[in-house]
Structures are given as structure tokens and as C-alpha cells.
Scaffold this motif. Sequence first.
Motif, PDB file in Angstrom:
ATOM      1  N   PHE A  74       0.850  -1.182   0.000  1.00  0.00           N
ATOM      2  CA  PHE A  74       0.000   0.000   0.000  1.00  0.00           C
ATOM      3  C   PHE A  74       0.889   1.237   0.000  1.00  0.00           C
ATOM      4  O   PHE A  74       2.065   1.184   0.380  1.00  0.00           O
ATOM      5  CB  PHE A  74      -0.970   0.018   1.190  1.00  0.00           C
ATOM      6  N   GLU A  75       0.305   2.361  -0.433  1.00  0.00           N
ATOM      7  CA  GLU A  75       1.073   3.595  -0.497  1.00  0.00           C
ATOM      8  C   GLU A  75       0.998   4.322   0.838  1.00  0.00           C
ATOM      9  O   GLU A  75      -0.068   4.746   1.273  1.00  0.00           O
ATOM     10  CB  GLU A  75       0.573   4.505  -1.612  1.00  0.00           C
ATOM     11  N   VAL A  76       2.146   4.459   1.470  1.00  0.00           N
ATOM     12  CA  VAL A  76       2.246   5.178   2.741  1.00  0.00           C
ATOM     13  C   VAL A  76       2.075   6.674   2.497  1.00  0.00           C
ATOM     14  O   VAL A  76       1.372   7.365   3.240  1.00  0.00           O
ATOM     15  CB  VAL A  76       3.604   4.897   3.410  1.00  0.00           C
ATOM     16  N   THR A  87       8.191  -6.669   9.951  1.00  0.00           N
ATOM     17  CA  THR A  87       9.076  -7.710   9.430  1.00  0.00           C
ATOM     18  C   THR A  87       8.639  -8.138   8.039  1.00  0.00           C
ATOM     19  O   THR A  87       7.475  -8.010   7.659  1.00  0.00           O
ATOM     20  CB  THR A  87       9.088  -8.939  10.356  1.00  0.00           C
ATOM     21  N   ASP A  88       9.611  -8.655   7.281  1.00  0.00           N
ATOM     22  CA  ASP A  88       9.367  -9.105   5.906  1.00  0.00           C
ATOM     23  C   ASP A  88       8.715  -8.008   5.072  1.00  0.00           C
ATOM     24  O   ASP A  88       7.791  -8.249   4.285  1.00  0.00           O
ATOM     25  CB  ASP A  88       8.493 -10.362   5.889  1.00  0.00           C
ATOM     26  N   SER A  89       9.198  -6.798   5.279  1.00  0.00           N
ATOM     27  CA  SER A  89       8.615  -5.641   4.614  1.00  0.00           C
ATOM     28  C   SER A  89       9.711  -4.725   4.094  1.00  0.00           C
ATOM     29  O   SER A  89      10.792  -4.644   4.682  1.00  0.00           O
ATOM     30  CB  SER A  89       7.717  -4.881   5.598  1.00  0.00           C
ATOM     31  N   THR A  90       9.438  -4.041   2.994  1.00  0.00           N
ATOM     32  CA  THR A  90      10.369  -3.071   2.425  1.00  0.00           C
ATOM     33  C   THR A  90       9.650  -1.753   2.211  1.00  0.00           C
ATOM     34  O   THR A  90       8.511  -1.723   1.733  1.00  0.00           O
ATOM     35  CB  THR A  90      10.931  -3.568   1.078  1.00  0.00           C
ATOM     36  N   VAL A  91      10.298  -0.669   2.572  1.00  0.00           N
ATOM     37  CA  VAL A  91       9.772   0.669   2.323  1.00  0.00           C
ATOM     38  C   VAL A  91      10.520   1.244   1.118  1.00  0.00           C
ATOM     39  O   VAL A  91      11.742   1.301   1.108  1.00  0.00           O
ATOM     40  CB  VAL A  91       9.935   1.586   3.543  1.00  0.00           C
ATOM     41  N   HIS A  92       9.763   1.662   0.111  1.00  0.00           N
ATOM     42  CA  HIS A  92      10.333   2.173  -1.136  1.00  0.00           C
ATOM     43  C   HIS A  92      10.122   3.682  -1.233  1.00  0.00           C
ATOM     44  O   HIS A  92       9.088   4.199  -0.821  1.00  0.00           O
ATOM     45  CB  HIS A  92       9.655   1.503  -2.342  1.00  0.00           C
ATOM     46  N   PRO A  95       6.076  13.146  -1.833  1.00  0.00           N
ATOM     47  CA  PRO A  95       6.942  11.979  -2.002  1.00  0.00           C
ATOM     48  C   PRO A  95       6.144  10.704  -2.226  1.00  0.00           C
ATOM     49  O   PRO A  95       5.061  10.526  -1.665  1.00  0.00           O
ATOM     50  CB  PRO A  95       7.721  11.914  -0.684  1.00  0.00           C
ATOM     51  N   GLN A  96       6.666   9.827  -3.056  1.00  0.00           N
ATOM     52  CA  GLN A  96       6.069   8.511  -3.249  1.00  0.00           C
ATOM     53  C   GLN A  96       6.750   7.537  -2.291  1.00  0.00           C
ATOM     54  O   GLN A  96       7.933   7.260  -2.424  1.00  0.00           O
ATOM     55  CB  GLN A  96       6.274   8.030  -4.693  1.00  0.00           C
ATOM     56  N   ILE A  97       6.004   7.060  -1.328  1.00  0.00           N
ATOM     57  CA  ILE A  97       6.523   6.094  -0.365  1.00  0.00           C
ATOM     58  C   ILE A  97       5.560   4.912  -0.319  1.00  0.00           C
ATOM     59  O   ILE A  97       4.375   5.081  -0.011  1.00  0.00           O
ATOM     60  CB  ILE A  97       6.672   6.710   1.040  1.00  0.00           C
ATOM     61  N   TRP A  98       6.074   3.740  -0.648  1.00  0.00           N
ATOM     62  CA  TRP A  98       5.277   2.519  -0.653  1.00  0.00           C
ATOM     63  C   TRP A  98       5.862   1.503   0.307  1.00  0.00           C
ATOM     64  O   TRP A  98       7.088   1.421   0.455  1.00  0.00           O
ATOM     65  CB  TRP A  98       5.251   1.901  -2.053  1.00  0.00           C
ATOM     66  N   ALA A  99       4.993   0.738   0.928  1.00  0.00           N
ATOM     67  CA  ALA A  99       5.408  -0.421   1.710  1.00  0.00           C
ATOM     68  C   ALA A  99       4.974  -1.666   0.955  1.00  0.00           C
ATOM     69  O   ALA A  99       3.817  -1.768   0.533  1.00  0.00           O
ATOM     70  CB  ALA A  99       4.769  -0.396   3.097  1.00  0.00           C
ATOM     71  N   LEU A 113       7.977  -9.179  -2.908  1.00  0.00           N
ATOM     72  CA  LEU A 113       7.295  -8.635  -4.076  1.00  0.00           C
ATOM     73  C   LEU A 113       8.307  -7.917  -4.955  1.00  0.00           C
ATOM     74  O   LEU A 113       9.070  -7.062  -4.477  1.00  0.00           O
ATOM     75  CB  LEU A 113       6.185  -7.676  -3.648  1.00  0.00           C
ATOM     76  N   ALA A 114       8.333  -8.243  -6.233  1.00  0.00           N
ATOM     77  CA  ALA A 114       9.332  -7.692  -7.142  1.00  0.00           C
ATOM     78  C   ALA A 114       8.685  -6.908  -8.282  1.00  0.00           C
ATOM     79  O   ALA A 114       7.530  -7.152  -8.657  1.00  0.00           O
ATOM     80  CB  ALA A 114      10.195  -8.815  -7.713  1.00  0.00           C
ATOM     81  N   ASN A 115       9.453  -5.966  -8.819  1.00  0.00           N
ATOM     82  CA  ASN A 115       9.026  -5.109  -9.930  1.00  0.00           C
ATOM     83  C   ASN A 115       7.774  -4.310  -9.586  1.00  0.00           C
ATOM     84  O   ASN A 115       6.916  -4.050 -10.437  1.00  0.00           O
ATOM     85  CB  ASN A 115       8.817  -5.942 -11.209  1.00  0.00           C
ATOM     86  N   PHE A 116       7.716  -3.924  -8.314  1.00  0.00           N
ATOM     87  CA  PHE A 116       6.606  -3.094  -7.844  1.00  0.00           C
ATOM     88  C   PHE A 116       7.079  -2.294  -6.640  1.00  0.00           C
ATOM     89  O   PHE A 116       7.885  -2.770  -5.839  1.00  0.00           O
ATOM     90  CB  PHE A 116       5.398  -3.949  -7.450  1.00  0.00           C
ATOM     91  N   GLY A 117       6.574  -1.065  -6.536  1.00  0.00           N
ATOM     92  CA  GLY A 117       6.945  -0.204  -5.416  1.00  0.00           C
ATOM     93  C   GLY A 117       6.711   1.245  -5.784  1.00  0.00           C
ATOM     94  O   GLY A 117       5.629   1.612  -6.241  1.00  0.00           O
ATOM     95  N   SER A 118       7.760   2.074  -5.614  1.00  0.00           N
ATOM     96  CA  SER A 118       7.664   3.498  -5.937  1.00  0.00           C
ATOM     97  C   SER A 118       8.253   3.723  -7.328  1.00  0.00           C
ATOM     98  O   SER A 118       9.459   3.657  -7.523  1.00  0.00           O
ATOM     99  CB  SER A 118       8.410   4.318  -4.884  1.00  0.00           C
ATOM    100  N   PHE A 119       7.383   3.991  -8.299  1.00  0.00           N
ATOM    101  CA  PHE A 119       7.788   4.010  -9.700  1.00  0.00           C
ATOM    102  C   PHE A 119       8.337   5.348 -10.174  1.00  0.00           C
ATOM    103  O   PHE A 119       8.984   5.414 -11.213  1.00  0.00           O
ATOM    104  CB  PHE A 119       6.600   3.618 -10.579  1.00  0.00           C
TER     105      PHE A 119
END
Length: 576
Positions: free
Chosen positions: A290-292, A306-311, A547-551, A556-562
Motif C-alpha cells: 500500500f502507499e504510505v 518484518t518481511d517488509s520493504t519501504v520504497h 513523495p512517493q513512499i510505498w510499503a 514482491l518484485a518489480n513493484f513499489g515506488s515508480f
Amino acid sequence: MSSITKKSPAILAVLATAALATSACSSSKSSSAGGSSSGGGKSIPVATANDINAKDASTLKGGTLTLAIDQYSSQWNGMTNNGNEQDTQKVLSTMMPQLFHFDATGKATPNADYLVSADESTVAGKQTVTYKLNPKAKWSDGTPITYKDFVATWKGEEGSAAGFDVASSTGYDQMASVVRGADDFTVVVTYKTPFSDWKSMFDQFDGGGLYPASKVSTADGWNKSYMNAIPVTAGPFKLEGMDPTNKTVSVIADPNWWGAKPILSKIVFRAIEDTSAQADAYNNHEIDAFEVGPQSALYAKIKDTTDSTVHYAGGPDWRHISMNTQSPALKDDAVRKAIYQALDRQQIADVDLKNLGTWKPTVLNNRFFVNNQTGYQDNGADVAFNPTAANAALDAAGWVKGGDGIRAKGGVKLNLKWIEPQGVKTTSNEAQMVKADLAKIGVGLVETPVNSDDFFDKYINTGNFDITAFAYTGNPFPVSSGAPQIQSVTDPKNIHNNPRLDSNPAIDQALTKALEDTDPTQAIADANAADKLATDQASLIPLYQRPQIWATKTNLANFGSFGFQDYDWTKVGFTS
């Protein structure tokens, strides 16, 4: 997502985008890695870099991806005013034609799934664009995509036909003709006047910009065929179902898709109006991403998950305050300009963007270019924060304070209705700051929360507001995507992405010149000239670049803050 947003109609321009000299960065925390630093202290890039956990698609696994969206839409023609919303377009981008792909720098290249070629030339002194379509491309009803769909989309978009609800006619209104070429798969477009943004036509950056002639050739079809329905598609995914009770839209891989097979078998878009609830759903493993956005409370909730990435990425997105120029209290230019001067926009930026890494909250003073973009010019000197000058201007204009401290003139009180979507804390916090600022100049503010699903459709797009705040999401091409927001509105029933209902011929003339410029330097100058006039009009008040910030889940690959790159849903998948 972190706030209600509107799409700027996706129109390419001749201008290249520039960025901060920074690289993309992400932060992650996983149970196996022992944890690493969160997003605090990381730079947030702009334009030329993005952060999507890029992986070779051939190494990824499929499955179901579940994403949060802000609202459950009713209109799925993305070229209409109500359909021109970011979440609507995001869903459509999985199913509708995308003529061009955009890389992280914003460079456009033809999408071979739909285009064999797209070439510009001069014929009989006129700019002519010839599209050669991929003959394999077809709609979900089995009908090939042909010149007929381009003709129907053009006639709906160009703005002169009665009854068509159109978010923006920019570019389409400069076309003289759209006709069949050598065969049904060749489209020839001739322009009346030069239009350097021709690559944008019939394409919606991360959305739907080309629709089937069978559905949109009449005003009734254009306005209603995609109302509460997505009857015909032409993308790697097709509609599986829409559930208005649970507010979900599900798409599945289309077995008749002629391009590279999508890795994912299914995508579920789940509308969760309360952004805090989106964070909870993410932490409870109910959604994969989701978009933070610019909300420190949400960031705090997920930064140590955990098991999370912030982009992080910095695209052409910006937050603003809109004032309805047809509201009795806001028809006076002097009132709007005084409100502009009374707002401590730096405080709003500081509060909205606090605790989001090293992103420096900076006031935005331009409606075309974000702060670190080529062409940016500070056009806000005349409306800089100055409550003293604001009070003096209202005094001079004859607005007198009453016993309750609220100014009035001619029976009209300066007591404004602030419309906000329920559950969006950013907008509610902004209302409190705006209310405090306006009280110092004798202007009242009544905070009015409404259902998020109704925010645009029943309030903003219908003029049922005095003042509000939301974000515009743009594309890699600032001049054309910025133009519809300040173009004059002649019909309140067709606002062309300008709910403020402005009318200013001088702005229109400046925009026309900028859109016809073939010299990028001159286009920048003319866009800034238009922006200065819009500043003086004082109805659309920029706040800051958003800012574009996604969690996302770490796998999950090839997806996030584009940033300035478009979605390629065929490549999204899981590493494990």
C-alpha cells in the motif's frame, strides 16, 4: 494510499524531466536478515530513479497480489471527470491499452504489444502522425483494435460534441482528422496546429486512454458504458469480478492476451477508505502493498514491520489547496489572494512531511514543475506568507469583521465549508492549520467530513465545496499534464479537471502558446507565464511536492515506488 488524489490527464510534452542527483533507496526489515535501518535518514529521489525491487521476470513466481486503494469507483471510463482518479486509473492500467512504456527517466517508447510503430512527419505542411497497430491486439470481445477505436476516442475527447463528459481535451482539440490509413491497422492523425506532445494521445499514463468504438461512439455510451462496469478490456488481465459490498475489484490473467504472459494469476484491489486501516491490513498480512505517502503516522506503523520493504521515489505528484471560484464567499479575487497570503504553507509542509527520512519539506510555488525539476521557477513572491498584508487587503476590499470575528460584505459572510474525505488524517490535520491561519484574518472554516467514495463524485466535481485539499498525480511531462488544472471552465457540468471553475482568457492564451511550442526552452517560459497568471488568480494553491513512499512485502518484485516509470503488470511477481 495516503490521500485522495486526482490524475493529471496523461499528456506527454517535449520537456525532459530533471532530478536531484540522488539514487533510489529502500529500507527493509525481515525476520531472516536480522533487521536493517528504516527509511529515516534516507534521501528521497526525484524523477530519474525509482525503487521497485527490480528483478528478472523469468525468475519470479506467480500467485495473487492484493493491493489497497482509497476508494471503490463507480465510473470506469478514465477519460471522464469522475473516472479521472488515481486508483481508478491504476485498476484500469491492468486491463486497458498502453501505447507507450516509460522508463525511470520518463522516456517514452512504443509498446510492441499494441504498436508496430508510431511516426511523425509533415504532410502538406501539417503535422501528421501515423500509427501502425499490432494486428494481434484485440478487445476482450474478440474485436481487433483498429483505427475505428482511435476515431471514437478522438471524437469523445476533442470537446466539441455535446454531452460527452471529458476530463481534458488537450491535444485532441488540436487534431484536424483521425482516419484509416492503408488498412484497418493503420491510423493517420493530422493536426491543425503543432502539437509536440503527440505521443501522449490515446494513451493514459498508468491508466486507460483508448476505448472500444463499440462502447464509446455516442455520448450515452461514453458516459454510461463503463459506469459500475468494465465491459470490454484489452490488456494482460481481464475483469474477474466487482464486489461493491466488500469494495473489491478482481482481475485475472487473460488467456487470450497476445503478449508476454503475466507472472501473476490474479490481482485484487481492495478499497480501504481509512488509511490507518490500510496500514493495519498490511501488518496483518491482508494486503501485499500500500502507499504510505506523506503520512508520518502510517510510516511509523510500518517502518519496523518484518518481511517488509519501504520504497522511496519522487515523481511529479504534488499536494494543493483548491478554492471554488463560484462560491459566493470566494468570487472576489481579493478574498482568494488574502487567503493565499494568510496560509503558512511551510508549516503545513513541515507537519505533513515530518519524520519521513531526509526529505526536506519545501513549499512548492509552481503548478507545472516540482521543486527539483528542469523548468521550476518560484512564482509565489506576490502571495508569500503575510497575514498583515492579507488583513489590509480585505479591509481595502470592504470586508468588515462582525462581532463573531468573521468578515462580511453585501450579506455574504466569509465562512467557508472545508470538504474532506473521512479517514484521511492528512486532510483533517491541514484543516486545523488552515482554520487557525484564516481565523487571524477574519475568515471562518467549517470542517466537513464526507464518505471517501463520494469525495470527488458528489462534492469536488460537482462544485459542492468552498475549499479543500488533495493531491494531483502527474506524468513525466509537466506542461501538458499541468494545463488542464488551470484552463478555463465554460460548462460547470464538464469541469475538464478544474473543479475550481476558473475562467481566465489570458491563462488560456498562455497555455495555448506553451502547448504549441516546439522549442523546449520557450515552452518552459510560456508555462511559467501561465503559472504566474494562475498565481494571481489565487484559486489553486500549491503546497509541496508529494513523495512517493510505498510499503511492500519483501518478496514482491518489480513493484513499489515508480517515480516517472509506468507499471508493467506482466513483470510483477514474487521472489518466493
